[in-house]
Design a protein around this motif. Structure first.
Motif, PDB file in Angstrom:
ATOM      1  N   ALA A 181       0.835  -1.200   0.000  1.00  0.00           N
ATOM      2  CA  ALA A 181       0.000   0.000   0.000  1.00  0.00           C
ATOM      3  C   ALA A 181       0.873   1.254   0.000  1.00  0.00           C
ATOM      4  N   GLU A 184       2.312   1.872  -3.401  1.00  0.00           N
ATOM      5  CA  GLU A 184       1.318   2.280  -4.393  1.00  0.00           C
ATOM      6  C   GLU A 184       0.808   3.685  -4.124  1.00  0.00           C
ATOM      7  N   ASN A 185       0.457   3.963  -2.879  1.00  0.00           N
ATOM      8  CA  ASN A 185      -0.165   5.244  -2.546  1.00  0.00           C
ATOM      9  C   ASN A 185       0.083   5.547  -1.066  1.00  0.00           C
ATOM     10  N   GLY A 187      -0.075   8.183   0.587  1.00  0.00           N
ATOM     11  CA  GLY A 187      -1.089   9.039   1.198  1.00  0.00           C
ATOM     12  C   GLY A 187      -2.242   8.201   1.726  1.00  0.00           C
ATOM     13  N   ALA A 188      -2.667   7.209   0.938  1.00  0.00           N
ATOM     14  CA  ALA A 188      -3.753   6.329   1.366  1.00  0.00           C
ATOM     15  C   ALA A 188      -3.326   5.509   2.568  1.00  0.00           C
ATOM     16  N   ALA A 189      -2.096   4.996   2.523  1.00  0.00           N
ATOM     17  CA  ALA A 189      -1.605   4.187   3.631  1.00  0.00           C
ATOM     18  C   ALA A 189      -1.550   5.027   4.903  1.00  0.00           C
ATOM     19  N   ASP A 190      -1.044   6.231   4.762  1.00  0.00           N
ATOM     20  CA  ASP A 190      -0.933   7.138   5.898  1.00  0.00           C
ATOM     21  C   ASP A 190      -2.307   7.427   6.493  1.00  0.00           C
ATOM     22  N   SER A 191      -3.292   7.650   5.600  1.00  0.00           N
ATOM     23  CA  SER A 191      -4.611   8.065   6.082  1.00  0.00           C
ATOM     24  C   SER A 191      -5.321   6.968   6.865  1.00  0.00           C
ATOM     25  N   VAL A 192      -4.913   5.704   6.684  1.00  0.00           N
ATOM     26  CA  VAL A 192      -5.545   4.648   7.482  1.00  0.00           C
ATOM     27  C   VAL A 192      -4.685   4.283   8.692  1.00  0.00           C
ATOM     28  N   GLY A 193      -3.676   5.095   8.972  1.00  0.00           N
ATOM     29  CA  GLY A 193      -2.935   4.903  10.211  1.00  0.00           C
ATOM     30  C   GLY A 193      -1.702   4.027  10.109  1.00  0.00           C
ATOM     31  N   ILE A 194      -1.247   3.748   8.893  1.00  0.00           N
ATOM     32  CA  ILE A 194      -0.002   2.992   8.749  1.00  0.00           C
ATOM     33  C   ILE A 194       1.162   3.965   8.933  1.00  0.00           C
ATOM     34  N   ARG A 327       3.864  14.187   4.047  1.00  0.00           N
ATOM     35  CA  ARG A 327       2.446  14.254   4.383  1.00  0.00           C
ATOM     36  C   ARG A 327       1.837  15.631   4.147  1.00  0.00           C
ATOM     37  N   GLU A 328       2.584  16.687   4.495  1.00  0.00           N
ATOM     38  CA  GLU A 328       1.976  18.022   4.428  1.00  0.00           C
ATOM     39  C   GLU A 328       2.074  18.663   3.048  1.00  0.00           C
ATOM     40  N   GLU A 329       2.538  17.900   2.068  1.00  0.00           N
ATOM     41  CA  GLU A 329       2.665  18.467   0.724  1.00  0.00           C
ATOM     42  C   GLU A 329       1.314  18.928   0.195  1.00  0.00           C
ATOM     43  N   ARG A 330       1.289  20.099  -0.453  1.00  0.00           N
ATOM     44  CA  ARG A 330       0.009  20.592  -0.937  1.00  0.00           C
ATOM     45  C   ARG A 330      -0.033  20.641  -2.451  1.00  0.00           C
TER      46      ARG A 330
END
Lengths: 330, 528
Positions: A181, A184-185, A187-194, A327-330
């Motif tokens: 994960a 691949e992404n 941001g997605a992994a981070d958002s689910v707490g990995i 993470r904080e990239e905009r």
């Protein structure tokens, strides 16, 4: 030499001299699955080789050699992870730098050691014993292929075992799922707490450690003779290409290693094969040796072209490969 | 105050470098309510919510969850506190199945992945009232399915407060109604919901209260039942604004651009546009409606000469334009501006200045090997002046401008060339009310000047107000062309999903073929 034993020794050579590639490839797959492209394989293998060989000899133990080579690789991985994950440095440049750095360390340590007293492999009984062939009962008794494929030193078995275990880890376990994960992404992994950074550090270090062992194996294959050529001799670069050939699967990497190994071995054994089978393979003797030298790299180029042209939906290439995650990239 | 708040944000300030995104913002959400967070682009809505979901950390201020002070340093912390966010750009792994996308964030998932995870996910989804195929890969899902998966995901992780960032932007009317039903059900079950949007009608329909931000500052929170769209707009923009879009009625000319039986393939080789007929007259705006990815991009690229066509004909004022180079098509006066999802991908070079981007379009007009920067700068100044682009100078790199200003620069440059056909796709994508109206006015001015406009859009309300006629696409096929003032949102929605096909409504007049077509004129000309 009888014809069948020529084939047997040909097969044997494919395995013995090319499994170091498998270490490099599988190590790089683990690193790349976390989304990091590490072009420093060549350098990391060199560092693993020189330290593994030196400490293995001093301790007169193959196990210590493997352990030190692994640790040396891990340290290189830590450096790579610190630069690219924590400091967000460019992965390509960092990897290339690591290659230059690793080769520099290799020659620095090796030359210094040679000036004092170079350890000769044959003097260390435990290493020679540990590196001796261990025939697999039953399988190694098969005609022709038996002693070609199933009678090898422990490093061969270890390499294949690592590949199989890592295939299982990546595809069949929950931590493996999380690692994929991230590649691949993130941001997605981070958002689910990995914990993206921790996972990247861990797997970059693990992969680089495996490369280090591969380097040590190269050193043993070369009989530990230190001269102007580096032991790794471009295998690190072929490993980077093999990752693509293997479609980022450790299991396919085993196959890829043998395909590349076949052409690699033709270079050495081509004339023997030609002499043993003048009817069918006599033409091998007519091919200039430079062609064989170039062959692995030509194959690499062909593989890269073919895999780039193909648009595969189920490509194993991580979508975020080579990109840093902030993470904080905009 | 005995009112129980699920979330309270007090005095939140967050700056990115010198840009203050949130300044001393207050926000609170009650248990079991739907709070709409309203504001223009760049007013700091998403930034504020990202601090709640652990993506950013506030510079100052405090966050209280269920009355207790909470420190949210990462999405992991937010998850543990029961806060889940459905991001505008979905946070899903495309190559994973639905189940694996949920499973990857599961606590104590064990070591080995077991096959029964699919059944478990299906069962849990059913419990929440959703029907999904747990084995379906995300890249095979529609936008609406992806959104459903995101909602199931946050519910599965036990979220009590759910944040949705512009969830309706990409949905059809029917899908929006479905989503709202889901939100109401979640509210009844005691969840708190924060929904970010800048569509006022949706705010009025779904929310209990509205919190308004303007330029990073907190304005007010009001009960939805005690306010109206006009008042909300004034709070949001800071001054009164006319919410009606003009549709000047023009004398139309003979067809400028006519397309017959056009078939185009997508990059993947599938049929993107399938046997499409339509025409554009001067002085009218033809809207193109459809769910995202129904061939809009391919159609625009084909007209601009950027994509080869499979079969069919395209004529401009009677002359064939199939096979012409993009430059030749441009010279005929057909201009194309496409705003992709990332809003910078096509048409402008983000790192170049406004001047350089102007020069990109007409550098070939000047003789000799050097570019005429003076001319380019004059062009840039003219666009900045006429379209009220907010920029420090003509030499500012385009990527440093805000989204609305980037889009004004793009459209301004296209119009400067004096086209007679404008193809524009999603020109107001992601823009707030103020900037959107500027763009509508520009388009209307062009229409009044006799230009034919193809407007590919996504907001049904806007299209019905702005366009003269609307062509609806569904999977590359035309579902019919309707008059914008005679149709309804429901009708358009049904056509977009393919449930209603009006393409053969009139037997005597095939859809998309003009009575006074210029096809065949060339041969007649030769006879005469």
């Amino acid at each position: 030499m009888d014809k069948l034993s020529v084939i047997t020794s040909f097969l044997h050579a494919i395995v013995v001299y090319n499994v170091p590639l498998l270490y490099g490839t599988v190590g790089e797959i683990v690193v790349e699955k976390s989304g990091s492209l590490n072009l420093g394989v060549e350098g990391i293998m060199a560092v693993g080789a020189i330290f593994g060989y030196m400490m293995g000899c001093f301790a007169n133990s193959l196990g210590v050699g493997i352990g030190v080579a692994f640790l040396a690789g891990v340290l290189c991985g830590l450096l790579f992870a610190f630069l690219t994950v924590s400091l967000q440095a460019n992965q390509n440049i960092t990897g290339l730098t690591l290659t230059t750095f690793g080769l520099g360390v290799y020659f620095f340590v090796g030359t210094s050691l040679k000036a004092v007293k170079w350890p000769v492999m044959g003097d260390y009984s435990n290493i020679m014993k540990g590196f001796a062939e261990l025939p697999i009962p039953g399988l190694s008794k098969l005609p022709v292929i038996g002693s070609g494929l199933f009678s090898h030193n422990i490093m061969v078995y270890l390499g294949v075992a690592i590949a199989v275990v890592l295939w299982w880890y990546l595809n069949k376990t929950a931590p493996g799922l999380r690692l994929r994960a991230i590649g691949e992404n993130p941001g997605a992994a981070d958002s689910v707490g990995i914990n993206v950074n921790r996972m990247k550090y861990l797997h970059i270090c693990l992969g680089c450690g495996i490369m280090g062992i591969g380097g040590y194996y190269m050193a043993l294959n070369m009989g530990g003779s230190f001269n102007s050529n580096c032991w790794i001799n471009g295998y690190g670069w072929i490993a980077v290409a093999l990752v693509i050939f293997a479609n980022w699967s450790p299991a396919l990497a085993i196959l890829g290693t043998f395909v590349f190994g076949f052409f690699n071995t033709l270079k050495v054994s081509g004339s023997t094969l030609a002499a043993a089978f003048p009817g069918g393979l006599g033409w091998l003797a007519d091919i200039p040796s430079q062609v064989f030298d170039a062959l692995p790299f030509i194959i690499t180029a062909v593989v890269l072209v073919v895999s780039s042209v193909q648009k595969k939906k189920n490509s194993g290439q991580p979508a975020f490969l080579g990109l840093n995650y902030f993470r904080e990239e905009r | 105050m005995s009112e129980r708040y699920a979330i309270e944000m007090r005095g939140i300030t967050k700056a990115f470098g010198s840009v203050v995104a949130n300044s001393n913002v207050e926000l609170n959400v009650k248990q079991g309510e739907i709070l709409a967070l309203l504001g223009e682009n760049g007013s700091g809505k998403t930034t504020l919510m990202n601090m709640l979901s652990g993506i950013y950390k506030p510079d100052s201020g405090s966050i209280l969850v269920d009355g207790r002070e909470a420190v949210i340093n990462s999405p992991e912390d937010a998850k543990k506190l029961g806060i889940g966010m459905v991001h505008q750009h979905f946070k899903l792994v495309d190559v994973f199945s639905a189940a694996d996308n949920i499973w990857m964030g599961k606590e104590r998932a064990g070591l080995v992945l077991k096959k029964d995870r699919y059944a478990q996910i299906r069962e849990i989804s059913r419990k929440f009232g959703f029907e999904i195929d747990p084995k379906k890969k995300v890249y095979n899902m529609s936008v609406s399915e992806k959104q459903t998966l995101e909602i199931i995901k946050v519910l599965y992780y036990g979220a009590k407060t759910i944040i949705l960032d512009e969830p309706t932007a990409v949905l059809t009317v029917q899908e929006i109604q479905k989503l709202f039903a889901v939100l109401r059900k979640m509210k009844e079950e005691g969840h708190s919901i924060i929904i970010i949007t800048h569509k006022l009608n949706e705010v009025m329909e779904i929310s209990d209260r509205v919190a308004i931000l303007r330029k990073g500052a907190y304005i007010t929170t009001v009960e939805t039942a005690q306010t109206n769209e006009q008042a909300l707009t004034e709070w949001m923009v800071g001054r009164p604004i006319d919410l009606n879009i003009d549709r000047p009625v023009m004398e139309t000319t003979r067809p400028l651009l006519e397309v017959r039986d056009l078939t185009i393939r997508s990059d993947e080789g599938s049929v993107a546009i399938d046997g499409v007929n339509f025409y554009i007259r001067g002085g009218e705006i033809l809207g193109v409606a459809g769910i995202a990815g129904c061939g809009q991009k391919e159609l625009c690229e084909a007209i601009a000469g950027l994509r080869p066509i499979e079969k069919g004909q395209m004529i401009h004022k009677g002359d064939n334009i199939v096979g012409l180079s993009p430059k030749k098509i441009l010279e005929k006066g057909i201009s194309m501006s496409f705003i992709p999802e990332d809003r910078l991908g096509m048409g402008l070079a983000p790192s170049l200045s406004i001047t350089d981007n102007m020069i990109l379009k007409n550098y070939a007009d000047t003789k000799g090997p050097f570019v005429n920067r003076k001319l380019g700068r004059a062009d840039a100044e003219q666009v900045i002046r006429e379209l009220e682009v907010v920029t420090p100078s003509t030499e500012t790199p385009v990527r440093r401008l805000s989204g609305g200003n980037v889009q004004k620069v793009l459209l301004g440059r296209e119009i400067k060339a004096g086209p007679n056909v404008i193809v524009t796709a999603y020109p107001v994508r992601g823009l707030d009310i103020n900037s959107s109206f500027t763009i509508y006015n520009i388009l209307n001015q062009q229409k009044q000047a006799g230009v034919g406009i193809l407007f590919v859009g996504e907001d049904m309300d806007v299209m019905m107000a702005l366009c003269d006629k609307i062509m609806v696409l569904c999977h590359g096929k035309v579902m019919g062309v309707v008059h914008a003032h005679k149709t309804t949102k429901e009708e358009l929605g049904l056509m977009m999903t393919g449930a209603l096909d009006l393409s053969n409504k009139y037997e005597d007049k095939p859809a998309g073929i003009a009575k006074d077509s210029r096809f065949g004129e060339a041969e007649q000309g030769e006879e005469a």
